[in-house]
Design an enzyme around this catalytic site. Structure first.
Site, PDB file in Angstrom:
ATOM      1  N   LYS A  11      -5.916  -5.480 -28.771  1.00 28.94           N
ATOM      2  CA  LYS A  11      -6.514  -4.660 -29.831  1.00 28.94           C
ATOM      3  C   LYS A  11      -5.829  -3.301 -29.948  1.00 28.94           C
ATOM      4  O   LYS A  11      -5.104  -2.872 -29.050  1.00 28.94           O
ATOM      5  CB  LYS A  11      -8.025  -4.525 -29.594  1.00 28.94           C
ATOM      6  CG  LYS A  11      -8.693  -5.867 -29.907  1.00 28.94           C
ATOM      7  CD  LYS A  11     -10.177  -5.848 -29.923  1.00 28.94           C
ATOM      8  CE  LYS A  11     -10.665  -7.235 -30.359  1.00 28.94           C
ATOM      9  NZ  LYS A  11     -12.085  -7.450 -30.120  1.00 28.94           N
ATOM     10  N   ARG A  34     -12.388 -12.747 -23.492  1.00 26.61           N
ATOM     11  CA  ARG A  34     -11.741 -13.450 -24.618  1.00 26.61           C
ATOM     12  C   ARG A  34     -10.320 -12.918 -24.710  1.00 26.61           C
ATOM     13  O   ARG A  34     -10.123 -11.745 -25.027  1.00 26.61           O
ATOM     14  CB  ARG A  34     -12.526 -13.172 -25.907  1.00 26.61           C
ATOM     15  CG  ARG A  34     -11.948 -13.843 -27.131  1.00 26.61           C
ATOM     16  CD  ARG A  34     -12.754 -13.480 -28.377  1.00 26.61           C
ATOM     17  NE  ARG A  34     -12.282 -14.176 -29.544  1.00 26.61           N
ATOM     18  CZ  ARG A  34     -11.243 -13.786 -30.295  1.00 26.61           C
ATOM     19  NH1 ARG A  34     -10.577 -12.694 -29.988  1.00 26.61           N
ATOM     20  NH2 ARG A  34     -10.884 -14.490 -31.353  1.00 26.61           N
TER      21      ARG A  34
HETATM   22  N1  HH2 Z   1     -12.388 -10.187 -31.459  1.00 22.57           N
HETATM   23  C1  HH2 Z   1     -11.748 -10.808 -32.475  1.00 22.57           C
HETATM   24  C2  HH2 Z   1     -12.249 -12.005 -32.999  1.00 22.57           C
HETATM   25  N2  HH2 Z   1     -13.363 -12.563 -32.514  1.00 22.57           N
HETATM   26  N3  HH2 Z   1     -15.171 -12.520 -30.997  1.00 22.57           N
HETATM   27  C3  HH2 Z   1     -15.839 -11.912 -30.013  1.00 22.57           C
HETATM   28  N4  HH2 Z   1     -16.963 -12.432 -29.530  1.00 22.57           N
HETATM   29  N5  HH2 Z   1     -15.392 -10.734 -29.446  1.00 22.57           N
HETATM   30  C4  HH2 Z   1     -14.267 -10.125 -29.900  1.00 22.57           C
HETATM   31  O1  HH2 Z   1     -13.924  -9.042 -29.364  1.00 22.57           O
HETATM   32  C5  HH2 Z   1     -13.532 -10.747 -30.962  1.00 22.57           C
HETATM   33  C6  HH2 Z   1     -14.022 -11.963 -31.500  1.00 22.57           C
HETATM   34  C7  HH2 Z   1     -10.500 -10.209 -33.021  1.00 22.57           C
HETATM   35  O2  HH2 Z   1      -9.339 -10.693 -32.391  1.00 22.57           O
HETATM   36  P1  HH2 Z   1      -8.388 -11.878 -32.930  1.00 22.57           P
HETATM   37  O3  HH2 Z   1      -9.120 -13.173 -32.999  1.00 22.57           O
HETATM   38  O4  HH2 Z   1      -7.177 -11.914 -32.077  1.00 22.57           O
HETATM   39  O5  HH2 Z   1      -7.921 -11.408 -34.353  1.00 22.57           O
HETATM   40  P2  HH2 Z   1      -8.349 -11.817 -35.824  1.00 22.57           P
HETATM   41  O6  HH2 Z   1      -9.784 -11.501 -35.993  1.00 22.57           O
HETATM   42  O7  HH2 Z   1      -7.427 -10.986 -36.685  1.00 22.57           O
HETATM   43  O8  HH2 Z   1      -8.115 -13.298 -35.995  1.00 22.57           O
END
Ligand code: HH2
Length: 266
Positions: free
Chosen positions: A206, A241
């Site tokens: 992040k 995660r």
């Molecule tokens: N962060 C993201 C997505 N889903 N779910 C939970 N429970 N906690 C988190 O911190 C979280 C999440 C964001 O990260 P990422 O999936 O890598 O990116 P994107 O939302 O751009 O697909």
């Protein structure tokens, strides 16, 4: 102490760190199986980016992205969670064999908690202020820990009212929080432990990791992300995660062996 790793699998063209990487179902299934083999307790499949400012995705498109991937992973025996804010997508994913609903909306959408309850599934209840499109415009808090805690309590109640027993609570790093807010939440994570459910933390790649390390490119934030993961475990997190499963698993193996007396050991 058992700390679980959820491996991130984004089947999206626009996720902030890995968008487009696993856009075909076959590539995504293969990547998901790799995450599982590397030590993920489950694979978190998402078909809509939640990065700040991301455009919402139609339900039909989200289903088209995630369902074949979930089916492929489940057929191969891999445990799967569905990362969605849409009750219909959650329902279809659970029908396809997913076991856990990861909802960054904290079960706010009508029908979301019901979907999980109907399938006997678990939930990840995450705190987010506002919506992904606008959340980073509102990152000032008088009391970030108190507000996150109150939001989690509301989501938690939606789940317990329906008899859901597997509940993970997630402070939602980066979801309407700036670097200082994220650091405060990580440092004061133990204050969320008395809500009585295990904590799930997503810091991986992040932007606050980028700010702390000077790494603009999300793909270069792996080492910093492992540092954040260990800080979360010190604070009592029971699940992490992460995108970089192997690195996190190895770091945890050494860290937990060398420092077993951490807060909130489960
Ligand atoms: N962060 C993201 C997505 N889903 N779910 C939970 N429970 N906690 C988190 O911190 C979280 C999440 C964001 O990260 P990422 O999936 O890598 O990116 P994107 O939302 O751009 O697909």
């Amino acid at each position: 102490m058992n700390v679980r790793i959820a491996g991130v699998l984004n089947v999206t063209p626009d996720s902030f760190s890995d968008g487009g990487r696993d856009a075909s179902a076959a590539a995504a299934i293969s990547r998901g199986l790799t995450l599982w083999a590397e030590g993920a307790a489950w694979v978190d499949v998402g078909g809509e980016s939640t990065r700040p400012g991301a455009a919402p995705v139609e339900e039909s498109e989200e289903l088209r992205r995630v369902l074949p991937v979930i089916e492929g992973l489940v057929a191969a025996g891999a445990p799967v969670s569905i990362d969605t804010q849409k009750p219909h997508v959650a329902r279809a994913a659970l029908a396809a064999g997913a076991r856990l609903v990861n909802d960054v909306g904290g079960l706010r959408a009508p029908g979301m908690a019901e979907a999980a309850a109907e399938f006997g599934a678990g939930v990840v209840v995450m705190h987010m202020r506002g919506e992904p499109q606008t959340m980073q415009r509102h990152t000032r808090y008088d009391d970030v820990v108190g507000e996150v805690r109150a939001g989690l309590e509301r989501g938690l109640r939606r789940a317990t009212d329906l008899g859901i027993t597997e509940i993970w609570l997630d402070p939602g790093l980066g979801f309407g929080k700036d670097t200082q807010g994220n650091l405060t939440l990580l440092r004061r994570l133990p204050e969320l432990l008395d809500l009585g459910f295990p904590l799930y933390v997503g810091a991986s790649r992040k932007s606050f990791i980028g700010e702390l390390t000077g790494r603009d490119a999300p793909l270069e934030r792996g080492y910093g992300s492992v540092g954040a993961a260990l800080a979360a475990v010190v604070g009592g997190a029971s699940a992490l995660r992460v995108h970089d499963v192997a690195a996190t698993r190895d770091a945890l193996a050494v860290f937990l062996a060398a420092r077993p007396a951490v807060v909130g050991a489960a």
